[in-house]
Design a protein around this motif. Structure first.
Motif, PDB file in Angstrom:
ATOM      1  N   VAL A  77       0.664  -1.299   0.121  1.00  0.00           N
ATOM      2  CA  VAL A  77       0.063   0.044   0.027  1.00  0.00           C
ATOM      3  C   VAL A  77       1.179   1.273  -0.033  1.00  0.00           C
ATOM      4  O   VAL A  77       1.986   1.300   0.760  1.00  0.00           O
ATOM      5  N   THR A  78       0.538   2.168  -0.809  1.00  0.00           N
ATOM      6  CA  THR A  78       1.265   3.315  -0.724  1.00  0.00           C
ATOM      7  C   THR A  78       1.069   4.256   0.215  1.00  0.00           C
ATOM      8  O   THR A  78       0.004   4.117   1.208  1.00  0.00           O
ATOM      9  N   ALA A  79       1.615   5.464   0.404  1.00  0.00           N
ATOM     10  CA  ALA A  79       1.418   6.247   1.625  1.00  0.00           C
ATOM     11  C   ALA A  79       0.042   7.116   1.378  1.00  0.00           C
ATOM     12  O   ALA A  79      -0.460   7.338   2.265  1.00  0.00           O
ATOM     13  N   ASP A  80      -0.495   7.113   0.451  1.00  0.00           N
ATOM     14  CA  ASP A  80      -1.903   7.803  -0.127  1.00  0.00           C
ATOM     15  C   ASP A  80      -2.942   6.846  -0.136  1.00  0.00           C
ATOM     16  O   ASP A  80      -3.887   7.112  -0.484  1.00  0.00           O
ATOM     17  N   GLY A  81      -2.710   5.496   0.505  1.00  0.00           N
ATOM     18  CA  GLY A  81      -3.678   4.483   0.531  1.00  0.00           C
ATOM     19  C   GLY A  81      -4.203   3.694  -0.737  1.00  0.00           C
ATOM     20  O   GLY A  81      -5.183   3.263  -0.906  1.00  0.00           O
ATOM     21  N   ARG A  82      -3.093   3.679  -1.744  1.00  0.00           N
ATOM     22  CA  ARG A  82      -3.541   2.917  -3.124  1.00  0.00           C
ATOM     23  C   ARG A  82      -3.129   1.662  -2.784  1.00  0.00           C
ATOM     24  O   ARG A  82      -1.743   1.519  -2.455  1.00  0.00           O
ATOM     25  N   ALA A  83      -3.669   0.561  -3.211  1.00  0.00           N
ATOM     26  CA  ALA A  83      -3.120  -0.780  -3.263  1.00  0.00           C
ATOM     27  C   ALA A  83      -2.442  -1.225  -4.528  1.00  0.00           C
ATOM     28  O   ALA A  83      -3.186  -1.090  -5.688  1.00  0.00           O
ATOM     29  N   LEU A  84      -1.051  -1.476  -4.422  1.00  0.00           N
ATOM     30  CA  LEU A  84      -0.489  -1.681  -5.582  1.00  0.00           C
ATOM     31  C   LEU A  84      -0.549  -2.856  -6.146  1.00  0.00           C
ATOM     32  O   LEU A  84      -0.596  -2.997  -7.422  1.00  0.00           O
ATOM     33  N   ALA A  85      -1.090  -4.026  -5.370  1.00  0.00           N
ATOM     34  CA  ALA A  85      -1.145  -5.395  -5.845  1.00  0.00           C
ATOM     35  C   ALA A  85      -1.843  -5.926  -4.681  1.00  0.00           C
ATOM     36  O   ALA A  85      -1.911  -5.528  -3.606  1.00  0.00           O
ATOM     37  N   ALA A  86      -2.394  -7.103  -5.145  1.00  0.00           N
ATOM     38  CA  ALA A  86      -2.984  -7.705  -3.955  1.00  0.00           C
ATOM     39  C   ALA A  86      -3.383  -9.362  -4.745  1.00  0.00           C
ATOM     40  O   ALA A  86      -4.562  -9.988  -4.810  1.00  0.00           O
ATOM     41  N   PRO A  87      -2.211 -10.290  -4.800  1.00  0.00           N
ATOM     42  CA  PRO A  87      -2.469 -11.418  -5.480  1.00  0.00           C
ATOM     43  C   PRO A  87      -3.450 -12.584  -4.900  1.00  0.00           C
ATOM     44  O   PRO A  87      -4.001 -13.032  -5.454  1.00  0.00           O
ATOM     45  N   THR A  88      -3.363 -12.570  -3.486  1.00  0.00           N
ATOM     46  CA  THR A  88      -4.101 -13.412  -2.858  1.00  0.00           C
ATOM     47  C   THR A  88      -5.759 -12.921  -2.784  1.00  0.00           C
ATOM     48  O   THR A  88      -6.408 -13.675  -2.564  1.00  0.00           O
ATOM     49  N   VAL A  89      -5.948 -11.591  -2.956  1.00  0.00           N
ATOM     50  CA  VAL A  89      -7.225 -11.006  -2.787  1.00  0.00           C
ATOM     51  C   VAL A  89      -7.621 -11.277  -4.279  1.00  0.00           C
ATOM     52  O   VAL A  89      -8.884 -11.572  -4.537  1.00  0.00           O
ATOM     53  N   TRP A  90      -7.448 -10.426  -5.257  1.00  0.00           N
ATOM     54  CA  TRP A  90      -7.801 -10.633  -6.413  1.00  0.00           C
ATOM     55  C   TRP A  90      -6.708 -10.890  -7.791  1.00  0.00           C
ATOM     56  O   TRP A  90      -7.262 -10.881  -8.877  1.00  0.00           O
ATOM     57  N   GLY A  91      -5.919 -11.806  -7.447  1.00  0.00           N
ATOM     58  CA  GLY A  91      -4.886 -12.218  -8.430  1.00  0.00           C
ATOM     59  C   GLY A  91      -4.014 -11.156  -8.937  1.00  0.00           C
ATOM     60  O   GLY A  91      -3.695 -10.064  -8.326  1.00  0.00           O
ATOM     61  N   GLY A  92      -3.681 -11.293 -10.029  1.00  0.00           N
ATOM     62  CA  GLY A  92      -3.067 -10.183 -11.049  1.00  0.00           C
ATOM     63  C   GLY A  92      -2.385 -10.682 -12.120  1.00  0.00           C
ATOM     64  O   GLY A  92      -2.247 -11.855 -12.287  1.00  0.00           O
ATOM     65  N   PRO A  93      -1.486  -9.916 -12.726  1.00  0.00           N
ATOM     66  CA  PRO A  93      -1.488  -8.255 -12.470  1.00  0.00           C
ATOM     67  C   PRO A  93      -2.739  -7.700 -12.645  1.00  0.00           C
ATOM     68  O   PRO A  93      -3.633  -8.046 -13.546  1.00  0.00           O
ATOM     69  N   GLY A  94      -2.964  -6.409 -12.216  1.00  0.00           N
ATOM     70  CA  GLY A  94      -4.183  -5.583 -12.222  1.00  0.00           C
ATOM     71  C   GLY A  94      -3.826  -4.051 -12.002  1.00  0.00           C
ATOM     72  O   GLY A  94      -2.772  -3.853 -11.617  1.00  0.00           O
ATOM     73  N   GLU A  95      -4.694  -3.154 -12.134  1.00  0.00           N
ATOM     74  CA  GLU A  95      -4.614  -1.723 -11.947  1.00  0.00           C
ATOM     75  C   GLU A  95      -4.445  -1.670 -10.500  1.00  0.00           C
ATOM     76  O   GLU A  95      -4.991  -2.190  -9.558  1.00  0.00           O
ATOM     77  N   GLN A  96      -3.717  -0.471 -10.071  1.00  0.00           N
ATOM     78  CA  GLN A  96      -3.723   0.109  -8.840  1.00  0.00           C
ATOM     79  C   GLN A  96      -5.298   0.449  -8.388  1.00  0.00           C
ATOM     80  O   GLN A  96      -5.975   0.909  -9.177  1.00  0.00           O
ATOM     81  N   VAL A  97      -5.458   0.144  -6.951  1.00  0.00           N
ATOM     82  CA  VAL A  97      -6.839   0.609  -6.638  1.00  0.00           C
ATOM     83  C   VAL A  97      -6.683   1.541  -5.307  1.00  0.00           C
ATOM     84  O   VAL A  97      -6.038   1.298  -4.442  1.00  0.00           O
ATOM     85  N   ALA A  98      -7.387   2.611  -5.703  1.00  0.00           N
ATOM     86  CA  ALA A  98      -7.424   3.732  -4.780  1.00  0.00           C
ATOM     87  C   ALA A  98      -8.335   3.343  -3.381  1.00  0.00           C
ATOM     88  O   ALA A  98      -9.469   4.000  -3.341  1.00  0.00           O
ATOM     89  N   VAL A  99      -7.827   2.524  -2.554  1.00  0.00           N
ATOM     90  CA  VAL A  99      -8.674   2.147  -1.609  1.00  0.00           C
ATOM     91  C   VAL A  99      -9.258   3.143  -0.494  1.00  0.00           C
ATOM     92  O   VAL A  99     -10.400   3.081  -0.092  1.00  0.00           O
ATOM     93  N   ARG A 100      -8.196   3.915  -0.035  1.00  0.00           N
ATOM     94  CA  ARG A 100      -8.598   5.120   0.709  1.00  0.00           C
ATOM     95  C   ARG A 100      -9.888   5.762  -0.021  1.00  0.00           C
ATOM     96  O   ARG A 100     -10.908   6.169   0.781  1.00  0.00           O
ATOM     97  N   GLN A 101      -9.672   6.288  -1.033  1.00  0.00           N
ATOM     98  CA  GLN A 101     -10.321   7.190  -1.486  1.00  0.00           C
ATOM     99  C   GLN A 101     -11.743   6.804  -1.969  1.00  0.00           C
ATOM    100  O   GLN A 101     -12.683   7.239  -1.498  1.00  0.00           O
ATOM    101  N   TRP A 102     -11.833   5.197  -2.435  1.00  0.00           N
ATOM    102  CA  TRP A 102     -12.860   4.487  -2.571  1.00  0.00           C
ATOM    103  C   TRP A 102     -13.677   4.490  -1.351  1.00  0.00           C
ATOM    104  O   TRP A 102     -15.030   4.837  -1.417  1.00  0.00           O
TER     105      TRP A 102
END
Length: 339
Positions: free
Chosen positions: A82-107
Motif C-alpha cells: 500500500v502506498t502512503a496515500d492509500g493506494r493498493a499496488l497489488a493483491a495477488p491473494t485477494v484478486w490475483g494479478g497483475p491488475g490496476e492499482q486501486v485507490a482503496v482509501r479514496q474509494w
C-alpha cells in the motif's frame, strides 16, 4: 473513560474481518468474519471484475460496521503493498494479478464519509507486537493464504513511500520454468511453495507422484482422492507427525528458512514472530520444523542454541491485523496512512 471507537477491517485472501476497536480498552469486539469475495471465490473472473467485487464487499460491510460501532474513523489492514496515500499496488491473494492499482482509501472515504487509514496487513499487525519496554528489532512473518513479512526496527516499520518492502512471499526461490505458480501470475515464488495454499498444492503433487506413499499416510484417510484434500487435513497430518505430509511440505520449510537466513545475514534481525492461519493452525510443530531447517542451513555467526531461539509463534488468533490497525490509528490519528 471515553467511548471512542474505530471500525477496523482486515482484508485477507481467504477471510474479510470487521471489528470495533475500543481506544480505552485497547481491544476488539464485535468481530465478524466472512469469506472474501475475491480470487478464491471467483478464480476465472477478470482481475478488474474481482477488484470491484472485493471493494464493493468491503464498502458495504464497513458501512454496516460503522453504524453499529458509532465510529469516528476506519482503519483497513490490506493484504498487499500500500502506498502512503492509500493506494493498493497489488493483491495477488485477494484478486490475483497483475491488475490496476486501486485507490482503496479514496474509494472508502467517498462511500463512508469518514477518515480512512489504509495500511498493509502486516504493517498493521506489527503494532500488536511492539513492546515499549523491549526495543529489539524483529520480523513478523505471516503464513496464510500467502506469505508476507515486515521488519520493525528503531521505532518504525521498514518501508518506502510506495509501500515496497516486506513482500518475501514474491521472492523467487525456484527459477525453473515449470515451478509452482503464484497467485500473482509468477512462478516459483516463496508464497507458491510455503504458504497455506502452497502447502496444499505440494501435498497434492506428492500424492500424484507417490500414490502408494499417499495411501499409507494420514492424508489418504482424510481424503482418499487427493483432489479433495484440504488444508485442515494437511494441518492435522503435520501436527500428528505424519511422515508423508511432513516430507511433502519440506520444500516450503526449506525455502522459508532460506529467506530468514537471507534477512539475518543482510540486516541482522534475530527475532522472527510467526502468525497467519496456516502456521498458527499447525502450531508449535510448525516452529519446530522451520527451526530444524534453519539449523540445517545455518546462520553465519550463530550457534545452534542461538538459532533455536530465533523463531516463535505469535498469539494464536486472527486478530493481529485488527488490533494493530486500531492501535496505529489511535496513536497516529486518521491521517496516518503510511503503507
Amino acid at each position: 473513560m471515553s467511548d471512542a471507537a474505530f471500525t477496523v477491517i482486515d482484508l485477507g485472501g481467504t477471510t474479510l474481518r470487521t471489528a470495533r476497536y475500543g481506544v480505552d480498552e485497547d481491544t476488539v469486539t464485535d468481530v465478524r468474519r466472512v469469506p472474501t469475495d475475491g480470487i478464491g471465490e471467483h478464480p476465472d473472473l477478470p482481475v478488474a471484475e474481482v477488484q470491484t467485487r472485493v471493494m464493493e464487499q468491503v464498502a458495504a460491510l464497513a458501512a454496516e460496521a460503522v453504524e453499529r460501532h458509532g465510529s469516528s474513523a476506519v482503519a483497513v489492514a490490506f493484504a498487499g503493498p500500500v502506498t502512503a496515500d492509500g493506494r493498493a499496488l497489488a493483491a495477488p491473494t485477494v484478486w490475483g494479478g497483475p491488475g490496476e492499482q486501486v485507490a482503496v482509501r479514496q474509494w472508502l472515504e467517498e462511500r463512508l464519509g469518514l477518515p480512512v487509514v489504509v495500511v498493509n496487513d502486516l504493517t498493521a499487525a506489527v503494532w500488536r507486537y511492539v513492546e515499549p519496554a523491549d526495543e529489539r528489532p524483529f520480523c513478523l512473518i505471516t503464513v496464510s493464504s500467502g506469505i508476507g513479512n515486515k521488519v520493525f526496527r528503531d521505532g518504525e516499520v521498514l518501508l518506502d513511500s510506495e509501500g515496497h518492502g516486506g513482500e518475501i512471499g514474491h521472492w523467487t526461490v525456484d527459477p525453473s520454468p515449470d515451478a509452482a505458480p503464484c497467485d500473482c501470475g509468477g512462478r516459483g515464488h516463496l508464497g507458491a511453495l510455503a504458504s497455506g495454499r502452497g502447502a496444499l498444492a505440494a501435498a497434492r503433487r506428492a500424492a500424484l507422484a507417490d500414490p502408494d506413499g499417499y495411501a499409507r499416510s494420514a492424508l489418504a484417510a482424510a481424503a482418499p482422492d487427493p483432489g479433495l484434500l484440504d488444508n485442515r487435513a494437511v494441518v492435522a497430518a503435520v501436527r500428528a507427525g505424519d511422515g508423508f505430509a511432513t516430507e511433502a511440505l519440506r520444500g516450503g520449510f526449506t525455502a522459508l528458512a532460506s529467506a530468514i537466513t537471507a534477512m539475518f545475514t543482510s540486516i541482522g534481525i534475530r527475532r522472527y514472530l510467526l502468525i497467519g492461519g496456516f502456521a498458527l493452525a499447525v502450531g508449535p510443530r510448525y516452529a519446530e520444523l522451520l527451526t530444524a531447517e534453519l539449523e540445517r542451513l545455518g546462520c553465519f555467526g550463530l550457534s545452534s542454541e542461538e538459532i533455536r531461539r530465533m523463531v516463535v509463534l505469535g498469539v494464536a488468533d486472527d486478530d493481529s491485523g485488527l488490533i494493530g490497525a486500531g492501535r496505529l490509528l489511535a496513536a497516529r490519528g486518521a491521517g496516518a496512512d503510511r503503507g
